[in-house]
Motif scaffolding. Structure first.
Motif, PDB file in Angstrom:
ATOM      1  N   ALA A  66      16.866   1.999  43.174  1.00 17.50           N
ATOM      2  CA  ALA A  66      17.961   1.071  42.875  1.00 17.50           C
ATOM      3  C   ALA A  66      19.272   1.821  42.689  1.00 17.50           C
ATOM      4  O   ALA A  66      20.342   1.338  43.085  1.00 17.50           O
ATOM      5  N   THR A  67      19.204   3.010  42.100  1.00 21.51           N
ATOM      6  CA  THR A  67      20.410   3.823  41.939  1.00 21.51           C
ATOM      7  C   THR A  67      20.951   4.244  43.301  1.00 21.51           C
ATOM      8  O   THR A  67      22.173   4.228  43.534  1.00 21.51           O
ATOM      9  N   TRP A  79      20.619   2.638  46.068  1.00 27.87           N
ATOM     10  CA  TRP A  79      21.271   1.445  46.612  1.00 27.87           C
ATOM     11  C   TRP A  79      22.626   1.216  45.950  1.00 27.87           C
ATOM     12  O   TRP A  79      23.612   0.924  46.609  1.00 27.87           O
ATOM     13  N   HIS A  83      23.234  -4.306  49.166  1.00 30.80           N
ATOM     14  CA  HIS A  83      22.456  -3.209  48.583  1.00 30.80           C
ATOM     15  C   HIS A  83      23.049  -2.776  47.244  1.00 30.80           C
ATOM     16  O   HIS A  83      22.331  -2.606  46.250  1.00 30.80           O
ATOM     17  N   GLY A 130      21.142  -3.354  43.722  1.00 31.07           N
ATOM     18  CA  GLY A 130      20.827  -2.150  42.963  1.00 31.07           C
ATOM     19  C   GLY A 130      21.427  -2.190  41.570  1.00 31.07           C
ATOM     20  O   GLY A 130      20.763  -1.857  40.574  1.00 31.07           O
TER      21      GLY A 130
END
Length: 318
Positions: A55-56, A58, A240, A244
Protein backbone atom coordinates in the motif's frame (compact mmCIF):
# COMPACT_ATOMS: atom_id res chain seq x y z
CA UNK A 1 -19.53 -16.41 38.85
CA UNK A 2 -19.04 -18.98 41.66
CA UNK A 3 -16.37 -21.67 41.49
CA UNK A 4 -16.48 -25.13 43.05
CA UNK A 5 -15.02 -28.62 42.53
CA UNK A 6 -16.93 -31.32 40.67
CA UNK A 7 -16.08 -35.03 40.24
CA UNK A 8 -16.15 -36.23 36.64
CA UNK A 9 -15.13 -39.83 35.91
CA UNK A 10 -13.36 -39.98 39.24
CA UNK A 11 -11.37 -36.83 38.59
CA UNK A 12 -11.83 -33.58 40.47
CA UNK A 13 -12.42 -30.71 38.05
CA UNK A 14 -12.84 -27.04 38.94
CA UNK A 15 -15.95 -25.52 37.40
CA UNK A 16 -17.55 -22.10 37.48
CA UNK A 17 -21.26 -21.39 37.78
CA UNK A 18 -22.89 -18.50 35.98
CA UNK A 19 -25.18 -16.90 38.61
CA UNK A 20 -27.65 -15.78 35.94
CA UNK A 21 -27.92 -18.84 33.73
CA UNK A 22 -26.83 -21.47 36.23
CA UNK A 23 -24.51 -23.08 33.67
CA UNK A 24 -21.26 -24.74 34.63
CA UNK A 25 -18.18 -23.33 32.88
CA UNK A 26 -14.81 -25.03 32.80
CA UNK A 27 -12.32 -22.20 33.52
CA UNK A 28 -9.61 -24.03 31.58
CA UNK A 29 -11.82 -24.27 28.52
CA UNK A 30 -12.84 -20.64 28.91
CA UNK A 31 -9.18 -19.58 29.09
CA UNK A 32 -8.45 -21.65 25.98
CA UNK A 33 -11.23 -19.92 24.08
CA UNK A 34 -9.89 -16.52 25.13
CA UNK A 35 -6.40 -17.54 24.01
CA UNK A 36 -7.67 -18.71 20.61
CA UNK A 37 -9.67 -15.53 20.21
CA UNK A 38 -6.64 -13.42 21.07
CA UNK A 39 -4.46 -15.31 18.60
CA UNK A 40 -7.12 -14.86 15.91
CA UNK A 41 -7.25 -11.10 16.51
CA UNK A 42 -3.46 -10.81 16.46
CA UNK A 43 -3.48 -12.82 13.23
CA UNK A 44 -5.94 -10.38 11.65
CA UNK A 45 -3.59 -7.59 12.64
CA UNK A 46 -0.73 -9.38 10.88
CA UNK A 47 -2.82 -9.70 7.70
CA UNK A 48 -3.57 -5.97 7.82
CA UNK A 49 0.10 -5.14 8.40
CA UNK A 50 1.22 -7.41 5.57
CA UNK A 51 -0.49 -5.03 3.13
CA UNK A 52 1.33 -1.98 4.52
CA UNK A 53 4.41 -2.09 2.27
CA UNK A 54 2.48 -2.73 -0.99
CA UNK A 55 0.00 0.00 0.00
CA UNK A 56 2.91 2.34 0.70
CA UNK A 57 4.35 1.59 -2.74
CA UNK A 58 0.97 2.46 -4.25
CA UNK A 59 0.69 5.60 -2.13
CA UNK A 60 4.11 6.81 -3.26
CA UNK A 61 2.81 6.79 -6.85
CA UNK A 62 0.58 9.75 -5.98
CA UNK A 63 2.12 11.40 -2.91
CA UNK A 64 5.50 12.37 -1.59
CA UNK A 65 6.83 10.40 1.41
CA UNK A 66 6.21 13.16 3.95
CA UNK A 67 2.73 13.88 2.58
CA UNK A 68 1.80 10.20 2.60
CA UNK A 69 2.83 9.71 6.24
CA UNK A 70 1.30 12.95 7.54
CA UNK A 71 -2.02 12.61 5.69
CA UNK A 72 -2.48 8.97 6.74
CA UNK A 73 -1.88 10.04 10.32
CA UNK A 74 -4.48 12.82 10.07
CA UNK A 75 -7.11 10.56 8.48
CA UNK A 76 -6.54 7.81 11.05
CA UNK A 77 -6.68 10.35 13.91
CA UNK A 78 -9.98 11.76 12.62
CA UNK A 79 -11.43 8.24 12.47
CA UNK A 80 -10.14 7.30 15.91
CA UNK A 81 -11.07 10.63 17.47
CA UNK A 82 -14.59 10.36 16.06
CA UNK A 83 -15.02 6.92 17.64
CA UNK A 84 -13.71 8.16 20.99
CA UNK A 85 -16.02 11.17 20.86
CA UNK A 86 -19.17 9.30 19.80
CA UNK A 87 -18.67 6.64 22.46
CA UNK A 88 -17.79 9.30 25.07
CA UNK A 89 -14.60 7.56 26.12
CA UNK A 90 -13.01 9.35 29.09
CA UNK A 91 -9.51 10.76 28.74
CA UNK A 92 -6.88 8.30 30.07
CA UNK A 93 -5.36 9.02 33.45
CA UNK A 94 -2.11 10.95 33.58
CA UNK A 95 -0.01 7.88 34.38
CA UNK A 96 -0.85 6.36 30.97
CA UNK A 97 0.18 9.31 28.80
CA UNK A 98 3.87 8.45 28.89
CA UNK A 99 3.15 5.01 27.46
CA UNK A 100 0.79 6.49 24.87
CA UNK A 101 3.57 8.87 23.80
CA UNK A 102 5.87 5.88 23.20
CA UNK A 103 3.16 4.22 21.09
CA UNK A 104 2.65 7.46 19.17
CA UNK A 105 6.36 7.98 18.49
CA UNK A 106 7.00 4.36 17.54
CA UNK A 107 3.87 3.17 15.73
CA UNK A 108 2.11 6.33 14.54
CA UNK A 109 5.13 8.40 13.46
CA UNK A 110 8.44 6.50 13.56
CA UNK A 111 7.72 3.25 11.76
CA UNK A 112 5.51 4.73 9.00
CA UNK A 113 7.95 7.56 8.29
CA UNK A 114 11.14 5.50 8.28
CA UNK A 115 9.72 2.67 6.18
CA UNK A 116 8.17 5.11 3.70
CA UNK A 117 11.50 6.86 3.26
CA UNK A 118 13.17 3.47 2.82
CA UNK A 119 10.65 2.32 0.20
CA UNK A 120 11.62 5.21 -2.06
CA UNK A 121 14.76 3.24 -2.96
CA UNK A 122 14.10 -0.24 -1.54
CA UNK A 123 11.83 -3.00 -2.81
CA UNK A 124 9.06 -4.38 -0.63
CA UNK A 125 10.95 -7.69 -0.47
CA UNK A 126 14.04 -6.04 0.96
CA UNK A 127 11.98 -3.97 3.40
CA UNK A 128 10.35 -7.18 4.65
CA UNK A 129 13.67 -7.92 6.40
CA UNK A 130 12.51 -5.45 9.05
CA UNK A 131 9.29 -7.35 9.62
CA UNK A 132 11.23 -10.60 9.82
CA UNK A 133 13.30 -9.22 12.69
CA UNK A 134 10.40 -7.46 14.42
CA UNK A 135 8.99 -10.44 16.40
CA UNK A 136 12.33 -11.22 18.01
CA UNK A 137 13.00 -7.55 18.74
CA UNK A 138 9.54 -7.14 20.25
CA UNK A 139 10.11 -10.15 22.48
CA UNK A 140 13.40 -8.62 23.64
CA UNK A 141 11.73 -5.30 24.42
CA UNK A 142 8.99 -7.18 26.26
CA UNK A 143 11.50 -9.02 28.42
CA UNK A 144 13.14 -5.72 29.35
CA UNK A 145 9.98 -3.65 29.78
CA UNK A 146 7.33 -5.90 31.31
CA UNK A 147 9.51 -8.62 32.79
CA UNK A 148 8.28 -11.53 30.65
CA UNK A 149 10.62 -14.52 30.63
CA UNK A 150 9.96 -16.85 27.66
CA UNK A 151 11.33 -20.38 27.82
CA UNK A 152 14.46 -21.59 26.06
CA UNK A 153 12.43 -23.48 23.44
CA UNK A 154 10.54 -20.25 22.74
CA UNK A 155 13.75 -18.37 22.02
CA UNK A 156 15.20 -21.18 19.89
CA UNK A 157 12.04 -21.32 17.75
CA UNK A 158 11.83 -17.51 17.54
CA UNK A 159 15.45 -17.20 16.42
CA UNK A 160 15.04 -20.02 13.92
CA UNK A 161 11.92 -18.40 12.46
CA UNK A 162 13.58 -15.00 12.27
CA UNK A 163 16.65 -16.55 10.59
CA UNK A 164 14.45 -18.30 8.02
CA UNK A 165 12.58 -15.10 7.19
CA UNK A 166 15.78 -13.05 6.98
CA UNK A 167 17.42 -15.62 4.69
CA UNK A 168 14.40 -15.64 2.43
CA UNK A 169 13.91 -11.88 2.19
CA UNK A 170 17.62 -11.17 1.72
CA UNK A 171 17.69 -13.84 -0.96
CA UNK A 172 14.76 -12.16 -2.70
CA UNK A 173 16.75 -8.92 -2.88
CA UNK A 174 19.91 -10.73 -4.08
CA UNK A 175 21.65 -10.11 -0.76
CA UNK A 176 22.25 -6.46 -1.58
CA UNK A 177 22.37 -3.86 1.19
CA UNK A 178 21.10 -0.41 0.28
CA UNK A 179 21.24 3.05 1.79
CA UNK A 180 17.68 2.43 3.03
CA UNK A 181 18.91 -0.09 5.61
CA UNK A 182 19.51 2.60 8.22
CA UNK A 183 15.85 3.64 7.90
CA UNK A 184 14.70 0.04 8.09
CA UNK A 185 16.67 -0.87 11.20
CA UNK A 186 15.63 2.36 12.88
CA UNK A 187 12.00 1.51 12.08
CA UNK A 188 12.53 -1.93 13.61
CA UNK A 189 13.62 -0.50 16.96
CA UNK A 190 10.95 2.19 17.32
CA UNK A 191 8.15 -0.16 16.22
CA UNK A 192 9.18 -2.86 18.70
CA UNK A 193 9.13 -0.27 21.48
CA UNK A 194 5.68 0.94 20.40
CA UNK A 195 4.30 -2.61 20.17
CA UNK A 196 5.60 -3.49 23.62
CA UNK A 197 4.22 -0.38 25.29
CA UNK A 198 0.93 -0.71 23.44
CA UNK A 199 0.57 -4.34 24.50
CA UNK A 200 1.22 -3.34 28.11
CA UNK A 201 -1.39 -0.57 27.98
CA UNK A 202 -3.92 -2.91 26.33
CA UNK A 203 -4.04 -4.80 29.61
CA UNK A 204 -5.62 -1.82 31.37
CA UNK A 205 -7.65 -0.26 28.53
CA UNK A 206 -9.19 -1.62 25.29
CA UNK A 207 -6.69 -1.98 22.47
CA UNK A 208 -8.57 0.34 20.13
CA UNK A 209 -8.40 3.09 22.73
CA UNK A 210 -4.62 2.66 22.99
CA UNK A 211 -4.05 3.35 19.31
CA UNK A 212 -6.94 5.83 19.22
CA UNK A 213 -5.47 8.08 21.89
CA UNK A 214 -1.98 7.71 20.40
CA UNK A 215 -3.30 8.94 17.05
CA UNK A 216 -5.13 11.85 18.66
CA UNK A 217 -1.97 12.71 20.61
CA UNK A 218 -0.11 13.09 17.29
CA UNK A 219 -2.77 15.26 15.66
CA UNK A 220 -1.21 18.63 16.69
CA UNK A 221 1.91 17.52 14.80
CA UNK A 222 0.44 15.52 11.92
CA UNK A 223 -2.12 18.17 10.91
CA UNK A 224 0.31 21.07 10.28
CA UNK A 225 2.81 18.52 8.97
CA UNK A 226 0.29 17.38 6.34
CA UNK A 227 -0.38 20.98 5.29
CA UNK A 228 3.32 21.75 4.91
CA UNK A 229 4.10 18.50 3.09
CA UNK A 230 1.22 18.90 0.64
CA UNK A 231 2.41 22.44 -0.04
CA UNK A 232 5.97 21.47 -0.93
CA UNK A 233 5.63 17.96 -2.39
CA UNK A 234 3.96 17.22 -5.74
CA UNK A 235 0.66 15.33 -5.57
CA UNK A 236 -0.68 13.20 -8.43
CA UNK A 237 -3.69 11.46 -6.86
CA UNK A 238 -4.33 8.50 -9.18
CA UNK A 239 -6.45 5.58 -7.98
CA UNK A 240 -3.38 3.62 -6.82
CA UNK A 241 -2.24 6.53 -4.68
CA UNK A 242 -5.67 7.14 -3.17
CA UNK A 243 -6.36 3.46 -2.41
CA UNK A 244 -2.90 3.06 -0.92
CA UNK A 245 -3.38 6.12 1.28
CA UNK A 246 -6.83 5.00 2.47
CA UNK A 247 -5.62 1.51 3.36
CA UNK A 248 -2.64 2.90 5.26
CA UNK A 249 -4.88 5.22 7.27
CA UNK A 250 -7.84 2.91 7.93
CA UNK A 251 -6.41 -0.60 7.72
CA UNK A 252 -2.78 -0.40 8.80
CA UNK A 253 -2.85 2.62 11.08
CA UNK A 254 -6.14 2.06 12.93
CA UNK A 255 -8.14 -1.16 12.46
CA UNK A 256 -5.07 -3.39 12.18
CA UNK A 257 -3.58 -1.98 15.37
CA UNK A 258 -6.93 -2.30 17.18
CA UNK A 259 -7.10 -6.06 16.72
CA UNK A 260 -3.33 -6.40 17.14
CA UNK A 261 -3.26 -4.79 20.58
CA UNK A 262 -6.36 -6.74 21.65
CA UNK A 263 -4.62 -9.94 20.61
CA UNK A 264 -1.42 -9.05 22.46
CA UNK A 265 -3.39 -8.31 25.63
CA UNK A 266 -5.07 -11.72 25.41
CA UNK A 267 -2.13 -14.01 24.60
CA UNK A 268 0.87 -11.97 25.75
CA UNK A 269 3.38 -9.85 23.86
CA UNK A 270 6.04 -12.54 23.11
CA UNK A 271 3.59 -15.09 21.69
CA UNK A 272 1.59 -12.58 19.68
CA UNK A 273 4.77 -11.08 18.24
CA UNK A 274 5.81 -14.46 16.81
CA UNK A 275 2.71 -14.52 14.60
CA UNK A 276 4.43 -11.75 12.67
CA UNK A 277 6.94 -14.30 11.40
CA UNK A 278 4.36 -14.98 8.69
CA UNK A 279 4.06 -11.30 7.75
CA UNK A 280 7.02 -11.06 5.32
CA UNK A 281 5.70 -14.02 3.36
CA UNK A 282 2.23 -12.52 3.18
CA UNK A 283 3.78 -9.23 2.09
CA UNK A 284 5.59 -10.99 -0.74
CA UNK A 285 2.35 -12.65 -1.85
CA UNK A 286 0.62 -9.25 -1.96
CA UNK A 287 3.63 -7.86 -3.80
CA UNK A 288 3.15 -10.47 -6.53
CA UNK A 289 -0.58 -9.84 -6.80
CA UNK A 290 -0.53 -6.06 -6.49
CA UNK A 291 2.93 -4.97 -7.66
CA UNK A 292 3.81 -7.70 -10.16
CA UNK A 293 6.90 -8.96 -8.32
CA UNK A 294 8.00 -12.59 -8.78
CA UNK A 295 8.57 -15.25 -6.12
CA UNK A 296 11.15 -18.03 -6.27
CA UNK A 297 10.76 -21.70 -5.33
CA UNK A 298 12.09 -20.84 -1.84
CA UNK A 299 8.75 -19.28 -0.81
CA UNK A 300 6.84 -22.48 0.10
CA UNK A 301 9.90 -23.96 1.84
CA UNK A 302 10.32 -20.86 3.98
CA UNK A 303 6.58 -20.70 4.63
CA UNK A 304 6.62 -24.26 6.00
CA UNK A 305 9.61 -23.50 8.22
CA UNK A 306 7.95 -20.36 9.56
CA UNK A 307 4.68 -22.15 10.29
CA UNK A 308 6.59 -24.81 12.28
CA UNK A 309 8.36 -22.11 14.28
CA UNK A 310 5.08 -20.32 14.98
CA UNK A 311 3.53 -23.56 16.22
CA UNK A 312 6.47 -24.12 18.59
CA UNK A 313 6.41 -20.59 19.98
CA UNK A 314 2.64 -20.79 20.58
CA UNK A 315 3.10 -23.96 22.62
CA UNK A 316 6.18 -22.83 24.53
CA UNK A 317 5.56 -21.71 28.09
CA UNK A 318 6.21 -18.13 29.12
Amino acid sequence: MRAESSAINGTSVAVEHDPQGGREVDPGRSAERRSLGGAAQAGLGVVAFSLTFPATAWGLEGFGPWSLVAVRGVLAAVLAGGCLLVLRIPVPSRRHWGGLAVVACGVVVGFPLLTTLALQTSTTAHAAVVVGLLPLTTALFSALRVGSRPSRSFWVAACAGAAAVIAFTVGQSSGALTGADAYLFGALVVCAAGYTEGGRLARVMPGWQVIGWALVLCLPVSLPGAWLALTYEPVVPGWHGVVGLLWLAVGSQFLGLVVWYRGMAAVGIPRASQLQLAQPLLTLVWSVLLLGERLTWAAPVTALAVLVCIAVTQRART
